[in-house]
Design a protein around this motif. Structure first.
Motif, mmCIF file in Angstrom:
data_model
loop_
_atom_site.group_PDB
_atom_site.id
_atom_site.type_symbol
_atom_site.label_atom_id
_atom_site.label_comp_id
_atom_site.label_asym_id
_atom_site.label_seq_id
_atom_site.Cartn_x
_atom_site.Cartn_y
_atom_site.Cartn_z
ATOM 1 N N ILE A 136 0.899 -1.235 0.011
ATOM 2 C CA ILE A 136 -0.016 0.069 -0.148
ATOM 3 C C ILE A 136 0.823 1.378 -0.023
ATOM 4 C CG2 ILE A 136 -2.076 -1.075 1.245
ATOM 5 C CD1 ILE A 136 -1.233 -0.118 3.819
ATOM 6 N N ARG A 137 2.049 1.172 -0.496
ATOM 7 C CA ARG A 137 3.037 2.428 -0.593
ATOM 8 C C ARG A 137 2.525 3.239 -1.494
ATOM 9 N NH1 ARG A 137 5.307 -1.997 -3.373
ATOM 10 N NH2 ARG A 137 6.081 -1.436 -5.497
ATOM 11 N N GLU A 138 3.246 4.478 -1.672
ATOM 12 C CA GLU A 138 2.963 5.240 -2.822
ATOM 13 C C GLU A 138 3.443 4.772 -4.457
ATOM 14 O OE1 GLU A 138 1.600 7.595 -4.189
ATOM 15 O OE2 GLU A 138 2.252 9.504 -3.065
ATOM 16 N N GLN A 139 2.700 5.326 -5.297
ATOM 17 C CA GLN A 139 3.106 5.238 -6.585
ATOM 18 C C GLN A 139 4.714 5.294 -6.838
ATOM 19 O OE1 GLN A 139 0.909 7.384 -9.492
ATOM 20 N NE2 GLN A 139 1.494 5.958 -11.254
ATOM 21 N N ASP A 140 5.095 4.444 -7.402
ATOM 22 C CA ASP A 140 6.599 4.732 -7.645
ATOM 23 C C ASP A 140 6.683 5.755 -9.125
ATOM 24 O OD1 ASP A 140 7.513 3.122 -5.743
ATOM 25 O OD2 ASP A 140 7.697 1.534 -7.152
ATOM 26 N N PHE A 141 7.302 6.836 -8.863
ATOM 27 C CA PHE A 141 7.439 7.757 -9.943
ATOM 28 C C PHE A 141 9.039 7.503 -10.457
ATOM 29 C CE2 PHE A 141 4.267 9.572 -7.086
ATOM 30 C CZ PHE A 141 3.323 9.790 -7.942
ATOM 31 N N GLY A 142 9.791 6.737 -10.047
ATOM 32 C CA GLY A 142 11.192 6.721 -10.149
ATOM 33 C C GLY A 142 11.970 6.944 -8.900
ATOM 34 N N ASN A 143 13.252 7.331 -9.391
ATOM 35 C CA ASN A 143 14.075 7.562 -7.975
ATOM 36 C C ASN A 143 13.905 9.006 -7.889
ATOM 37 O OD1 ASN A 143 14.620 4.953 -7.571
ATOM 38 N ND2 ASN A 143 16.248 5.151 -9.206
ATOM 39 N N PHE A 144 15.096 9.711 -7.850
ATOM 40 C CA PHE A 144 15.131 11.260 -7.398
ATOM 41 C C PHE A 144 14.562 11.936 -8.726
ATOM 42 C CE2 PHE A 144 18.820 9.697 -5.246
ATOM 43 C CZ PHE A 144 18.565 10.099 -3.732
ATOM 44 N N GLN A 145 13.602 12.838 -8.313
ATOM 45 C CA GLN A 145 12.678 13.559 -9.333
ATOM 46 C C GLN A 145 13.140 14.803 -9.729
ATOM 47 O OE1 GLN A 145 8.583 13.304 -7.969
ATOM 48 N NE2 GLN A 145 9.008 11.264 -7.180
ATOM 49 N N ASP A 146 13.141 15.267 -10.805
ATOM 50 C CA ASP A 146 13.452 16.542 -11.457
ATOM 51 C C ASP A 146 12.173 17.615 -11.669
ATOM 52 O OD1 ASP A 146 13.627 18.439 -14.105
ATOM 53 O OD2 ASP A 146 15.412 18.624 -13.051
ATOM 54 N N LYS A 147 11.955 18.429 -11.075
ATOM 55 C CA LYS A 147 10.881 19.066 -10.834
ATOM 56 C C LYS A 147 10.413 19.345 -12.307
ATOM 57 C CE LYS A 147 8.548 23.154 -8.922
ATOM 58 N NZ LYS A 147 8.682 24.404 -8.136
ATOM 59 N N ALA A 148 11.099 19.896 -13.248
ATOM 60 C CA ALA A 148 10.671 20.331 -14.719
ATOM 61 C C ALA A 148 10.202 19.111 -15.290
ATOM 62 C CB ALA A 148 11.880 21.334 -15.149
ATOM 63 N N GLU A 149 11.111 18.094 -15.174
ATOM 64 C CA GLU A 149 10.687 16.839 -15.784
ATOM 65 C C GLU A 149 9.310 16.335 -15.417
ATOM 66 O OE1 GLU A 149 12.542 12.527 -17.188
ATOM 67 O OE2 GLU A 149 13.528 13.886 -15.779
ATOM 68 N N MET A 150 9.245 16.279 -14.049
ATOM 69 C CA MET A 150 7.803 15.688 -13.605
ATOM 70 C C MET A 150 6.862 16.445 -13.927
ATOM 71 S SD MET A 150 8.449 12.885 -12.306
ATOM 72 C CE MET A 150 6.925 12.779 -11.329
ATOM 73 N N LYS A 151 6.935 17.875 -14.203
ATOM 74 C CA LYS A 151 5.808 18.628 -14.549
ATOM 75 C C LYS A 151 5.197 18.225 -15.853
ATOM 76 C CE LYS A 151 4.554 23.318 -15.344
ATOM 77 N NZ LYS A 151 4.039 23.408 -16.262
ATOM 78 N N LYS A 152 6.394 18.010 -16.855
ATOM 79 C CA LYS A 152 5.706 17.407 -18.158
ATOM 80 C C LYS A 152 5.334 16.184 -18.066
ATOM 81 C CE LYS A 152 7.632 16.822 -22.833
ATOM 82 N NZ LYS A 152 6.793 15.545 -22.952
ATOM 83 N N LEU A 153 6.016 15.245 -17.272
ATOM 84 C CA LEU A 153 5.348 13.794 -17.331
ATOM 85 C C LEU A 153 3.919 13.827 -16.937
ATOM 86 C CD1 LEU A 153 8.573 11.851 -15.888
ATOM 87 C CD2 LEU A 153 7.731 12.024 -18.164
ATOM 88 N N LYS A 154 3.737 14.755 -15.637
ATOM 89 C CA LYS A 154 2.262 14.708 -15.224
ATOM 90 C C LYS A 154 1.348 15.144 -16.183
ATOM 91 C CE LYS A 154 3.486 14.668 -10.490
ATOM 92 N NZ LYS A 154 3.545 15.386 -9.048
ATOM 93 N N GLU A 155 1.795 16.155 -17.203
ATOM 94 C CA GLU A 155 1.192 16.788 -18.165
ATOM 95 C C GLU A 155 0.610 15.735 -19.118
ATOM 96 O OE1 GLU A 155 3.251 20.062 -19.524
ATOM 97 O OE2 GLU A 155 2.564 21.474 -17.952
ATOM 98 N N ASP A 156 1.818 14.831 -19.398
ATOM 99 C CA ASP A 156 1.377 13.675 -20.232
ATOM 100 C C ASP A 156 0.605 12.689 -19.529
ATOM 101 O OD1 ASP A 156 3.289 14.591 -22.091
ATOM 102 O OD2 ASP A 156 4.828 13.467 -21.333
ATOM 103 N N ARG A 157 0.549 12.540 -18.493
ATOM 104 C CA ARG A 157 -0.448 11.498 -17.610
ATOM 105 C C ARG A 157 -1.735 12.093 -17.855
ATOM 106 N NH1 ARG A 157 -0.174 11.606 -11.358
ATOM 107 N NH2 ARG A 157 -0.744 13.558 -12.052
ATOM 108 N N ASP A 158 -1.959 13.502 -17.428
ATOM 109 C CA ASP A 158 -3.371 13.845 -17.736
ATOM 110 C C ASP A 158 -3.979 13.766 -18.829
ATOM 111 O OD1 ASP A 158 -3.103 14.696 -14.854
ATOM 112 O OD2 ASP A 158 -2.614 16.696 -15.349
ATOM 113 N N ARG A 159 -3.064 13.919 -20.129
ATOM 114 C CA ARG A 159 -3.526 13.585 -21.546
ATOM 115 C C ARG A 159 -3.688 12.165 -21.891
ATOM 116 N NH1 ARG A 159 -0.305 14.644 -25.335
ATOM 117 N NH2 ARG A 159 1.666 14.839 -24.250
ATOM 118 N N TYR A 160 -2.867 11.463 -21.191
ATOM 119 C CA TYR A 160 -2.993 9.734 -21.679
ATOM 120 C C TYR A 160 -4.055 9.222 -20.764
ATOM 121 C CZ TYR A 160 -1.225 5.160 -22.760
ATOM 122 O OH TYR A 160 -0.872 3.911 -23.210
#
Length: 301
Positions: free
Chosen positions: A119-143
């Motif tokens: 029941i852990r958090e969703q894995d987003f990868g390891n250390f997260q880059d803020k700018a890159e994650m912003k784009k990935l989350k935008e992709d997630r919202d579209r996908y």
């Protein structure tokens, strides 16, 4: 006067008791962790492993308040014979949340606690880059939130698989009466987890579709969502939460109606979603509703 329902349970003076060997919990209480350092500043994800991120000062107080609310809830029925069993994600912020929630509970009310990795958090990868994650989350919202998989991480459907495995273990614990220290006591299960994992838990429990999942809103920090055993013998969100709250969480009118049926239907009268006309029509809206095929009458099952 006692009543029996289709789950071999007895409803007596508003309390649900079961005639089989399973000691079903009265409530399953889902709690998201308190505010974390990363909820305040997303840069924290770039230099601290996700599982080590701690609570903020406000998050600690939120968790203490959640403990008081849960205690008030289980005491509100007037039943002084109850206990609670806790499951917690292994992340620092969830374990800290449980420690603060636990301050509200007398030790003799705690039936047990288990750290549960599924029941852990969703894995987003390891250390997260803020700018890159912003784009990935935008992709997630579209996908689509359920099927989108983060690079080197998980999709919502991956979380669904492990939460499903956890639920199988949970039911096995319930079936074998592992969670209660007193079979006569009312059992409350408290699960301290993360926003997406809680939504997936509800999706899996109530058999919601991927499309319905994508419409759901994440719980706020230390928000409590309660599944309580209704008169139908099924668990429902509609006992502790009103229509406006459920709508705010993203439940459709049909989903809310289902929750009300779970809460209020007479024993044996609850209609499972997959047999409901509105749900059948999403797949068979063009199918003739008569009992004839190619002009010949077909016997109904």
């Amino acid at each position: 006067m006692a009543q029996f329902n289709n789950s071999n349970s007895i409803i007596n003076n508003g309390e649900v008791h079961h005639s089989n060997l399973r000691h079903l919990p009265r409530r399953i209480i889902l709690v998201r962790h308190g505010e974390s350092a990363a909820n305040i500043d997303e840069q924290v994800y770039g230099n601290t492993p996700d599982h080590r991120i701690s609570l903020s000062i406000d998050g600690i107080e939120q968790a203490r308040e959640a403990g008081r609310k849960i205690l008030d809830m289980v005491n509100s029925s007037g039943n002084n014979n109850w206990n609670a069993y806790f499951y917690v994600s292994p992340y620092q912020r969830t374990k800290s949340t449980l420690r603060e929630i636990g301050r509200a509970f007398p030790r003799n009310r705690v039936a047990g606690v288990r750290e549960e990795c599924r029941i852990r958090e969703q894995d987003f990868g390891n250390f997260q880059d803020k700018a890159e994650m912003k784009k990935l989350k935008e992709d997630r919202d579209r996908y689509g939130r359920f099927f989108y998989r983060f690079p080197s991480g998980e999709s919502g459907s991956d979380v669904y698989d492990r939460v499903s495995s956890f639920l199988e273990s949970l039911w096995r614990d319930i079936d074998m009466n592992r969670l209660s220290i007193d079979p006569s006591a009312e059992l409350n299960i408290v699960i301290v987890s993360h926003g997406l994992s809680i939504r997936v838990f509800l999706m899996r429990w109530f058999k919601w579709s991927a499309e319905q999942f994508d419409a759901l809103k994440s719980p706020k920090n230390c928000e409590i969502r309660v599944l309580e055993l209704g008169s139908s013998g099924e668990y429902s969100l509609a006992i502790q939460h009103d229509d406006q709250t459920l709508q705010g969480w993203g439940l459709s009118p049909e989903m809310i109606d289902d929750q009300k049926q779970r809460a209020n239907a007479k024993p044996g009268k609850y209609v499972w979603k997959e047999r409901s006309p509105w749900y059948l029509n999403t797949f068979f809206d063009s199918v003739d509703s008569s009992d004839q095929v190619d002009g010949e009458k077909v016997d109904q099952p």
